[in-house]
Structure formats: C-alpha cells, structure tokens
Design a protein around this motif. Structure first.
Motif, mmCIF file in Angstrom:
data_model
loop_
_atom_site.group_PDB
_atom_site.id
_atom_site.type_symbol
_atom_site.label_atom_id
_atom_site.label_comp_id
_atom_site.label_asym_id
_atom_site.label_seq_id
_atom_site.Cartn_x
_atom_site.Cartn_y
_atom_site.Cartn_z
ATOM 1 N N ASP A 140 -19.254 9.389 46.967
ATOM 2 C CA ASP A 140 -20.424 9.289 47.550
ATOM 3 C C ASP A 140 -19.915 10.687 48.372
ATOM 4 O O ASP A 140 -20.486 10.989 49.555
ATOM 5 N N GLU A 141 -19.670 11.866 48.783
ATOM 6 C CA GLU A 141 -18.977 12.999 49.232
ATOM 7 C C GLU A 141 -20.190 14.078 49.152
ATOM 8 O O GLU A 141 -20.128 14.104 48.107
ATOM 9 N N ARG A 142 -20.948 14.334 50.390
ATOM 10 C CA ARG A 142 -22.083 14.242 50.454
ATOM 11 C C ARG A 142 -21.776 15.945 51.101
ATOM 12 O O ARG A 142 -21.055 15.665 51.692
ATOM 13 N N GLN A 200 -27.522 18.390 45.782
ATOM 14 C CA GLN A 200 -25.895 18.572 45.912
ATOM 15 C C GLN A 200 -25.490 20.027 46.172
ATOM 16 O O GLN A 200 -24.603 20.214 46.729
ATOM 17 N N GLU A 205 -29.307 14.371 43.297
ATOM 18 C CA GLU A 205 -28.789 14.517 44.492
ATOM 19 C C GLU A 205 -29.782 16.069 45.347
ATOM 20 O O GLU A 205 -29.033 15.918 46.531
ATOM 21 N N ARG A 252 -22.587 22.369 47.159
ATOM 22 C CA ARG A 252 -21.552 22.508 46.670
ATOM 23 C C ARG A 252 -21.007 23.641 46.889
ATOM 24 O O ARG A 252 -19.650 23.979 46.254
#
Length: 562
Positions: A10-12, A262, A260, A266
């Motif tokens: 769950d690391e965003r 993301q 996501e 990232r």
C-alpha cells in the motif's frame, strides 16, 4: 490481489513531497554548482530537468517499456499484449531498430508525451477502438513501448535503449530461458536499477517451452540473480506470447499499474535515490560556525603585515613623532632647522591620509574603493609573497579539514580568488589608516610656550647687558643693575634662560622617546587591524561563502534524502 500488488503493498508516493524533494535537489545544485566539478553533478542536473519535464506532462498516462536482449521475444510479447501485430517480428537480427508505441485510449492527449519520449509519429498506434467495447478499458492510459535490443550489434540501437530507459515510468525486462543469466543484462542494466524495484517487472518469456518443474527452477534461479542485483523485491512472472493464458499475470500487473497512477512518481522517487546516493559522499559533518579560527587569521595577518610594510610604517610613525615633537618643543632658534628636514611619514606619502580623521578616533579605517594615492612603501619581495601564499593556503586548509576532499579545491580557489588584488588593497588600507598623528599633544604647546618664555628672558638679559656695555663705551653714567645675590640680574636672566631651556630639553627627551614608542605601538595596532580587515575581506570572506554554501547544500541534500 496480483503478485505485483503484493510486492508493492500500500506504499504510495506523495506527489507534493516528491516535488519538494526535487526542489531541494535543484537548490542543492544551485549551491554547489560554482564549487564542485561539473562531471559529478551531470546525473543530478539531468534528473532535475527530466523529472520536471515528465511531471509537467500527462499524469494520466503510464509509459511502460518492454526491454530485453536479441531473441527474447519482446516484439512478440508487445503484439500479444496489444492483440494486434504492430511491431515487426522476424528471424533476422536485430529486428526492432526503433521504438514502437501502442496507446490505450485517444492518441492526441498522449502525443506530447510521446514527442518528449522521442517516438516517431509513424510508429505510434492506437489500441482501443469502438469494436473493443470495454475489453481494453482497464488499460486506458497505458503507453506501451517496444524497445530495440540492448545487446544489438548496432551501436545506435543500444544508445536508443539507454536513452529511453531513462524516460519511461515502468520497465518490463523480458528474458528467455536461455539467456536470463546474461552478464550484460545483470551488470550493465538490472544492477543499475536497484533503487527502482517498485517500477521493475521481470518476465521469463517463452516459458511454454519449459515444463512446470523446469519453469519453477528457472524462476527460482532468476530470483536469486535479481536478489544479487539488488532487485529482490521486483516481481518475477512467467509469460508466453503464444499462450494467451500465460499473459494474465503480466496484463493484470499492467492494469494495476495504470489504475494506481503511481508509476511515474515511483520512477522519479527511485531516480532521486539513485542520483542522491553518490551525492552524500560530497557532504560530510556540519561545518563549524567559525571554521577559520583566530590563530589562522592571526597567521594570515602576520604575513600580510610584513608584506604591507606595517613595521616600516610603525617605525616611520615613531620617527615622525620625534621629529614633530622636536619641532614643537625644541629651542625656538633651532626649530626652523628642524622643519627643513622631511617628515618621515610625508616621505611615505602618509601624512595627508593621517590627517583625514580626528586623532581621537581609534577605529581602523575600512579600505575604501575610492581612489587613494599609492604610498611610497617598497613592493613585497619574493620571500614575503611566499609567506602570504602559505598563509592563504593555511586558511583554505583549515577550513577544508573537516569537509570531504571534493571541497578542498573549491576552498583553495576561494582563498586565492582575490589574491591579485591583495597588494593594492593592503596599500590602500595602509594609506587610509588613521595613525593617531593628526593632532599634536597639548603639552607640546605648553613646553613650546616655556621655551619662548626662557628665550625671552635670555634675550632680555642679553639686551640689558649690551645696553650697559654701550653706556660704558660712550662714557655715560652706568646703571645700577639689581643683583640676585652677587650675580647681576641681566646675567641671571641670560644664563638662566639658556640653562633652563637646555634643562627642559634634557628633561623632555625621555618623555618624547616614551611618546614615540607609544605612537609606534598605537600605529602598529591600527595598521594590523586594517590589514586584518583586508585579510578577512579578500581571503577569509570568500572561504566563508563556500562554507555557507556547503552548510546550505547539506540541508538541501538532507531534504532530498528524507
């Protein structure tokens, strides 16, 4: 939950925090650019520009690259994921010479992004159409690239791969059962992306050629190699372009990545870790508030004082004190002769500057940028210049002692940055320093008045005696001269005036010598204070500017790494 989702958890990445880190890196570069080698900062400058450009473009699109070696099946996998034959596949190697892009969704919003990536318009394809319905909706926003082979015999292909790998958001490394342990793949590529596990997927393509047991063995060995590369957390999948069922995991990974939004964050976060890690070697412990200590400044002042002729000016000040004292307090009949001698300070062209400030102002004069006539002090000789050079070097060495070695040249250059102006600055400082000789002491006037009184008495007594002598020569009646004891008053006045004048001169000689020594000490103190100011302005201040830049850069890098 897919394997990729399990790995990423769950690391965003907080976009605002990421932008703050990029701004901190940009601030770090602005601070260190004037002081550190450009070659050590190229990667950081590239990242700031590249990340800024990428974040300013579409956040709704995720750029995914299929990268691999010759024969790994990238193009086949690209076509299988698109469910269309878009990228050429063949036996002749290399088959893929340029990057091809497949966009899920409208092409127009992705064009600016593809222009920046550098995919030619004729190699851009749209996957989604009305005939698909919602079959491809889960990948809407995906921009999938098929890259040239990284081990191509064509050097241009390899350079293109390296360029594109620096721009994409997520990389899918495609390996085959025969070359998954290739040294170039692991040493030149995978190990360089150890900070990018969150945007790295490794697929074992052509897994349909292996049995289930062999597939597990190869996957296990591949995971071991990835762990050695620092990518132990990167997901590893088995795929086959010929078996649609073996694409489910990869397709599910891409769907979750697109959903996501993301990957781009990232990727930039991973780039920040990669780029900032070597920068930490440039930053060490905090620099002390006063890294250049008093002993080092005193050593610099000593060398500059000798070079500037402070001792000669101090001696000239003492000589000028004696000269002026003799002219003001000496026997009036010989004062004119004393004034014919040149003033020791005037010979050095220092008299005018000494009279510009009141004698009571003991503050050293800050060297002015206004035009000041040069003094007549001799130029520093080779030994004195060498001593100044050593003292300047000691300032930079003392400041560089606790800092990383990479800062030593910057501090050395800063200490020497104004060395060419030192000679003129020192001469200007000497010429504008108040030596305390502008106003004569009051007791000089009192002593001068006494000398005139004694001389008047002597002249009056002499005139009286001459008058009496003239009367005797003319045969006129003599005057009755009053006496003091048995000595006539005129004789007492003549001899007394002369003897008292000599006695007063003898008594005052020690006082004049003491005053000259005091004037010398005062002048030397003020001259050294002025020379110290020059040293601080021309040597210490540039060094402290570098130290301040170091301290601020340290804070900025801490913000980047936090």
């Amino acid at each position: 939950m897919s394997l990729v989702e399990k790995v990423r958890g769950d690391e965003r990445v907080d976009s605002e925090r990421l932008v703050q880190r990029l701004e901190a890196l940009s601030r770090f570069l602005r601070l260190v650019d004037p002081h550190l080698p450009d070659s050590d900062l190229v990667a950081a400058h590239t990242l700031v520009e590249r990340a800024g450009n990428r974040l300013s473009l579409s956040r709704d699109h995720t750029v995914v690259a299929l990268a691999g070696s010759t024969g790994s099946g990238k193009s086949s996998l690209f076509n299988a994921l698109a469910r269309l034959k878009l990228s050429p596949v063949g036996v002749r190697r290399p088959t893929t010479g340029v990057a091809h892009a497949c966009v899920w969704g409208p092409l127009e919003p992705a064009n600016r992004l593809l222009d920046w990536v550098g995919v030619l318009p004729r190699h851009r394809f749209i996957r989604e159409s009305a005939l698909d319905g919602d079959d491809e909706a889960s990948l809407r926003g995906l921009v999938l690239l098929d890259l040239p082979d990284f081990d191509s015999v064509e050097r241009g292909h390899r350079l293109e791969v390296d360029r594109l790998l620096g721009l994409v958001d997520l990389i899918v490394w495609v390996v085959d059962p025969q070359k998954y342990g290739d040294r170039i793949l692991h040493q030149a590529y995978l190990s360089q992306f150890r900070s990018h596990a969150a945007v790295t997927v490794v697929v074992l393509n052509q897994a349909d050629r292996l049995s289930t047991q062999d597939t597990e063995l190869v996957l296990g060995d591949l995971k071991r190699l990835l762990t050695d590369d620092g990518l132990g957390e990167a997901p590893v999948l088995a795929t086959s372009a010929k078996q649609p069922g073996m694409l489910a995991d990869l397709r599910g990974s891409l769907e979750s990545t697109v959903a996501e939004r993301q990957a781009v964050l990232r990727r930039v976060a991973g780039d920040l870790e990669t780029v900032s890690e070597p920068l930490t070697a440039m930053i060490g412990p905090p620099a002390a508030e006063d890294e250049v200590d008093r002993a080092t400044v005193r050593q610099l002042t000593d060398a500059l004082a000798v070079s500037a002729g402070v001792g000669a000016v101090a001696d000239a000040t003492a000589a000028a004190y004696r000269h002026r004292a003799a002219a003001a307090t000496g026997w009036p009949l010989t004062r004119g002769l004393r004034r014919l001698r040149p003033d020791p300070l005037r010979r050095l062209h220092l008299t005018e500057s000494a009279e510009e400030k009141p004698a009571g102002d003991a503050e050293p004069r800050v060297p002015s940028t206004e035009l000041v006539p040069r003094t007549s002090l001799p130029e520093a000789d080779a030994a004195q210049r060498s001593a100044v050079s050593l003292a300047v070097r000691s300032v930079s060495s003392r400041a560089a002692a606790p800092l990383p070695e990479v800062w030593k040249p910057a501090l050395t250059n800063a200490a020497r940055s104004r060395a060419a102006d030192l000679s003129d600055a020192l001469d200007r400082a000497i010429g504008t320093t108040d030596l305390g000789m502008a106003k004569a002491p009051l007791w000089w006037r009192a002593v001068g008045a006494l000398h005139w009184l004694f001389l008047t008495c002597a002249v009056f007594g002499l005139g009286w005696l001459i008058f009496g002598y003239v009367l005797r020569l003319l045969g006129l009646p003599e005057m009755d001269d009053p006496k003091i004891g048995v000595v006539p008053l005129p004789t007492v006045l003549l001899l007394g005036g002369l003897l008292l004048g000599v006695l007063l001169w003898l008594v005052l000689r020690p006082a004049v010598q003491w005053g000259a020594r005091r004037a010398r000490r005062r002048a030397e103190q003020r001259l050294r204070a002025s020379v110290t100011e020059v040293g601080r302005e021309y040597v210490v201040a540039p060094v402290r500017e570098v130290l301040n830049a170091y301290a601020q850069a340290r804070e900025a890098l801490t913000a980047v790494r936090s």
